[in-house]
Each structure stands twice: as C-alpha cells, then as structure tokens.
Write a protein that holds these residues in place. Structure first.
Motif, PDB file in Angstrom:
ATOM      1  N   SER A 152       0.842  -1.184   0.000  1.00  0.00           N
ATOM      2  CA  SER A 152       0.000   0.000   0.000  1.00  0.00           C
ATOM      3  C   SER A 152       0.881   1.238   0.000  1.00  0.00           C
ATOM      4  O   SER A 152       1.992   1.222   0.537  1.00  0.00           O
ATOM      5  N   CYS A 153       0.368   2.302  -0.584  1.00  0.00           N
ATOM      6  CA  CYS A 153       1.052   3.590  -0.553  1.00  0.00           C
ATOM      7  C   CYS A 153      -0.015   4.643  -0.275  1.00  0.00           C
ATOM      8  O   CYS A 153      -0.868   4.912  -1.125  1.00  0.00           O
ATOM      9  N   ALA A 154       0.047   5.208   0.921  1.00  0.00           N
ATOM     10  CA  ALA A 154      -0.918   6.234   1.317  1.00  0.00           C
ATOM     11  C   ALA A 154      -0.339   7.600   1.009  1.00  0.00           C
ATOM     12  O   ALA A 154       0.758   7.940   1.455  1.00  0.00           O
ATOM     13  N   ALA A 155      -1.090   8.371   0.245  1.00  0.00           N
ATOM     14  CA  ALA A 155      -0.650   9.703  -0.152  1.00  0.00           C
ATOM     15  C   ALA A 155      -1.385  10.754   0.653  1.00  0.00           C
ATOM     16  O   ALA A 155      -2.603  10.656   0.866  1.00  0.00           O
ATOM     17  N   SER A 156      -0.673  11.761   1.111  1.00  0.00           N
ATOM     18  CA  SER A 156      -1.296  12.866   1.837  1.00  0.00           C
ATOM     19  C   SER A 156      -0.672  14.175   1.369  1.00  0.00           C
ATOM     20  O   SER A 156       0.402  14.199   0.774  1.00  0.00           O
ATOM     21  N   GLY A 157      -1.372  15.251   1.674  1.00  0.00           N
ATOM     22  CA  GLY A 157      -0.906  16.557   1.225  1.00  0.00           C
ATOM     23  C   GLY A 157      -1.613  16.965  -0.056  1.00  0.00           C
ATOM     24  O   GLY A 157      -2.780  16.654  -0.263  1.00  0.00           O
ATOM     25  N   ARG A 158      -0.930  17.624  -0.929  1.00  0.00           N
ATOM     26  CA  ARG A 158      -1.534  18.184  -2.137  1.00  0.00           C
ATOM     27  C   ARG A 158      -1.644  17.136  -3.250  1.00  0.00           C
ATOM     28  O   ARG A 158      -1.140  17.301  -4.356  1.00  0.00           O
ATOM     29  N   THR A 159      -2.338  16.065  -2.926  1.00  0.00           N
ATOM     30  CA  THR A 159      -2.441  14.959  -3.876  1.00  0.00           C
ATOM     31  C   THR A 159      -3.279  15.316  -5.091  1.00  0.00           C
ATOM     32  O   THR A 159      -3.173  14.677  -6.129  1.00  0.00           O
ATOM     33  N   PHE A 160      -4.114  16.355  -4.976  1.00  0.00           N
ATOM     34  CA  PHE A 160      -4.975  16.715  -6.098  1.00  0.00           C
ATOM     35  C   PHE A 160      -4.152  17.172  -7.288  1.00  0.00           C
ATOM     36  O   PHE A 160      -4.647  17.234  -8.410  1.00  0.00           O
ATOM     37  N   ARG A 161      -2.897  17.472  -7.041  1.00  0.00           N
ATOM     38  CA  ARG A 161      -2.043  17.943  -8.126  1.00  0.00           C
ATOM     39  C   ARG A 161      -1.269  16.806  -8.796  1.00  0.00           C
ATOM     40  O   ARG A 161      -0.561  17.026  -9.757  1.00  0.00           O
ATOM     41  N   PHE A 162      -1.415  15.593  -8.284  1.00  0.00           N
ATOM     42  CA  PHE A 162      -0.707  14.478  -8.894  1.00  0.00           C
ATOM     43  C   PHE A 162      -1.236  14.238 -10.305  1.00  0.00           C
ATOM     44  O   PHE A 162      -2.427  14.341 -10.572  1.00  0.00           O
ATOM     45  N   ASN A 163      -0.339  13.858 -11.201  1.00  0.00           N
ATOM     46  CA  ASN A 163      -0.739  13.415 -12.534  1.00  0.00           C
ATOM     47  C   ASN A 163      -0.524  11.917 -12.685  1.00  0.00           C
ATOM     48  O   ASN A 163      -1.339  11.242 -13.293  1.00  0.00           O
ATOM     49  N   PHE A 164       0.528  11.392 -12.103  1.00  0.00           N
ATOM     50  CA  PHE A 164       0.758   9.968 -12.198  1.00  0.00           C
ATOM     51  C   PHE A 164       1.531   9.455 -10.985  1.00  0.00           C
ATOM     52  O   PHE A 164       2.156  10.226 -10.270  1.00  0.00           O
ATOM     53  N   MET A 165       1.433   8.158 -10.772  1.00  0.00           N
ATOM     54  CA  MET A 165       2.127   7.490  -9.674  1.00  0.00           C
ATOM     55  C   MET A 165       2.805   6.240 -10.186  1.00  0.00           C
ATOM     56  O   MET A 165       2.390   5.668 -11.201  1.00  0.00           O
ATOM     57  N   GLY A 166       3.845   5.825  -9.466  1.00  0.00           N
ATOM     58  CA  GLY A 166       4.584   4.649  -9.909  1.00  0.00           C
ATOM     59  C   GLY A 166       5.101   3.827  -8.751  1.00  0.00           C
ATOM     60  O   GLY A 166       5.125   4.284  -7.610  1.00  0.00           O
ATOM     61  N   TRP A 167       5.448   2.595  -9.040  1.00  0.00           N
ATOM     62  CA  TRP A 167       6.158   1.715  -8.117  1.00  0.00           C
ATOM     63  C   TRP A 167       7.508   1.374  -8.751  1.00  0.00           C
ATOM     64  O   TRP A 167       7.576   1.037  -9.940  1.00  0.00           O
ATOM     65  N   THR A 198       3.624  16.628 -12.824  1.00  0.00           N
ATOM     66  CA  THR A 198       3.841  17.239 -14.134  1.00  0.00           C
ATOM     67  C   THR A 198       2.640  16.992 -15.033  1.00  0.00           C
ATOM     68  O   THR A 198       2.225  15.862 -15.241  1.00  0.00           O
ATOM     69  N   GLN A 199       2.101  18.071 -15.585  1.00  0.00           N
ATOM     70  CA  GLN A 199       0.936  17.967 -16.443  1.00  0.00           C
ATOM     71  C   GLN A 199       1.363  17.814 -17.901  1.00  0.00           C
ATOM     72  O   GLN A 199       2.518  18.039 -18.259  1.00  0.00           O
ATOM     73  N   GLY A 200       0.417  17.407 -18.703  1.00  0.00           N
ATOM     74  CA  GLY A 200       0.687  17.270 -20.126  1.00  0.00           C
ATOM     75  C   GLY A 200       1.381  15.981 -20.503  1.00  0.00           C
ATOM     76  O   GLY A 200       1.765  15.795 -21.654  1.00  0.00           O
ATOM     77  N   VAL A 201       1.542  15.086 -19.525  1.00  0.00           N
ATOM     78  CA  VAL A 201       2.150  13.789 -19.818  1.00  0.00           C
ATOM     79  C   VAL A 201       1.026  12.772 -19.924  1.00  0.00           C
ATOM     80  O   VAL A 201       0.304  12.538 -18.960  1.00  0.00           O
ATOM     81  N   LEU A 202       0.862  12.189 -21.080  1.00  0.00           N
ATOM     82  CA  LEU A 202      -0.271  11.303 -21.308  1.00  0.00           C
ATOM     83  C   LEU A 202       0.001   9.877 -20.842  1.00  0.00           C
ATOM     84  O   LEU A 202      -0.901   9.194 -20.360  1.00  0.00           O
ATOM     85  N   THR A 203       1.229   9.428 -21.000  1.00  0.00           N
ATOM     86  CA  THR A 203       1.577   8.071 -20.613  1.00  0.00           C
ATOM     87  C   THR A 203       2.464   8.116 -19.373  1.00  0.00           C
ATOM     88  O   THR A 203       3.468   8.815 -19.362  1.00  0.00           O
ATOM     89  N   PRO A 204       2.127   7.384 -18.316  1.00  0.00           N
ATOM     90  CA  PRO A 204       2.965   7.388 -17.120  1.00  0.00           C
ATOM     91  C   PRO A 204       4.398   7.008 -17.467  1.00  0.00           C
ATOM     92  O   PRO A 204       4.629   6.026 -18.172  1.00  0.00           O
ATOM     93  N   PRO A 205       5.361   7.751 -16.990  1.00  0.00           N
ATOM     94  CA  PRO A 205       6.749   7.473 -17.346  1.00  0.00           C
ATOM     95  C   PRO A 205       7.340   6.307 -16.555  1.00  0.00           C
ATOM     96  O   PRO A 205       6.864   5.967 -15.471  1.00  0.00           O
ATOM     97  N   ARG A 206       8.390   5.746 -17.135  1.00  0.00           N
ATOM     98  CA  ARG A 206       9.082   4.615 -16.506  1.00  0.00           C
ATOM     99  C   ARG A 206      10.400   5.032 -15.887  1.00  0.00           C
ATOM    100  O   ARG A 206      11.103   4.207 -15.320  1.00  0.00           O
ATOM    101  N   THR A 207      10.763   6.292 -16.013  1.00  0.00           N
ATOM    102  CA  THR A 207      12.080   6.736 -15.573  1.00  0.00           C
ATOM    103  C   THR A 207      12.034   7.352 -14.179  1.00  0.00           C
ATOM    104  O   THR A 207      11.116   8.095 -13.835  1.00  0.00           O
ATOM    105  N   ILE A 208      13.055   7.049 -13.394  1.00  0.00           N
ATOM    106  CA  ILE A 208      13.113   7.528 -12.018  1.00  0.00           C
ATOM    107  C   ILE A 208      13.075   9.043 -11.953  1.00  0.00           C
ATOM    108  O   ILE A 208      12.393   9.631 -11.110  1.00  0.00           O
ATOM    109  N   GLY A 209      13.787   9.683 -12.844  1.00  0.00           N
ATOM    110  CA  GLY A 209      13.887  11.136 -12.823  1.00  0.00           C
ATOM    111  C   GLY A 209      12.588  11.859 -13.117  1.00  0.00           C
ATOM    112  O   GLY A 209      12.496  13.071 -12.927  1.00  0.00           O
ATOM    113  N   SER A 210      11.578  11.125 -13.576  1.00  0.00           N
ATOM    114  CA  SER A 210      10.290  11.743 -13.887  1.00  0.00           C
ATOM    115  C   SER A 210       9.402  11.900 -12.661  1.00  0.00           C
ATOM    116  O   SER A 210       8.329  12.477 -12.761  1.00  0.00           O
TER     117      SER A 210
END
Length: 127
Positions: free
Chosen positions: A21-36, A101-113
């Motif tokens: 599980s990963c619980a997110a708190s704070g300004r989560t409404f601004r998230f565009n994507f999440m990763g493991w 980051t907005q404007g990204v349609l496909t969730p990225p696979r790179t750590i730096g993203s």
C-alpha cells in the motif's frame, strides 16, 4: 507538503502473495501519475508499474506482467500493488513515487520523472 507512506512488505515464500500500500497525503490533487519502483541489493532502482492518478493508463514492466496489479482507492488516496506468484528475484525494497507534471499522457518509466518518493518497504521472497 506531500507524503507517501508505503506499507505491506514482508517475508513470503516463493509462489506467495503480498499487497503493498502507498498512502498519499498533502496536495495529492495535483498528482498526474504514480509509480512503483524497486531496488534489489547491489542493483539500480528499476521501474515496476505506473498509472495516471485518475486510475487509467496502467503500465507494467515486462517482468511483472500477469503477476502484479496496480490499483487505486480514490476515497482513501491510497494505491496498491498486488503481487502474486512472487519469485526470489522479486526481493527488493519497493518504493512508491508520484509526480504532478501535467501534459504527460503516458505514465513514465524513468526515475527522474518522479518528484515525490516514499521511504520504501522491504519485500523478501524465500525459495
């Protein structure tokens, strides 16, 4: 302030299952994507799975396809990584990550993203 807190790691025998599980708190409404991601001892951190914060466009690394499922509980601002048919090579610290980051349609696979990271949870699979 954004916080990501992982839980659910542990020791399991090969062939078993765990749900992270990963619980997110704070300004989560601004998230565009999440990763493991995961990092095994002596190895670089690698991509496991990612999805848009909306819960769509889920992608997986080839080595987990058909075994792991990435999902989200909208009401709880929590994402999950269901891991089935675990193998000893899945042993690693698993990290949850997010980015706004907005404007990204496909969730990225790179750590730096990914800007935001959790502290990680250890998964150990015994043979």
């Amino acid at each position: 302030q954004v916080q990501l807190v992982e839980s659910g790691g542990g020791l399991v025998q090969a062939g078993g299952s765990l749900r992270l599980s990963c619980a997110a708190s704070g300004r989560t409404f601004r998230f565009n994507f999440m990763g493991w991601f995961r990092q095994a001892p002596g190895k670089e951190r690698e991509f496991v799975a990612a999805m848009k914060w909306s819960g769509i466009s889920t992608i997986y690394a080839d080595f987990v396809k058909g075994r792991f499922t990435f999902s989200r509980d909208n009401a709880e601002n929590t994402v999950y990584l269901q891991m089935n048919s675990l193998k000893p090579e899945d042993t690693a610290i698993y990290y949850c990550a997010a980015d706004k980051t907005q404007g990204v349609l496909t969730p990225p696979r790179t750590i730096g993203s990914y800007e935001f990271w959790g502290q990680g949870t250890q998964v150990t699979v015994s043979s």
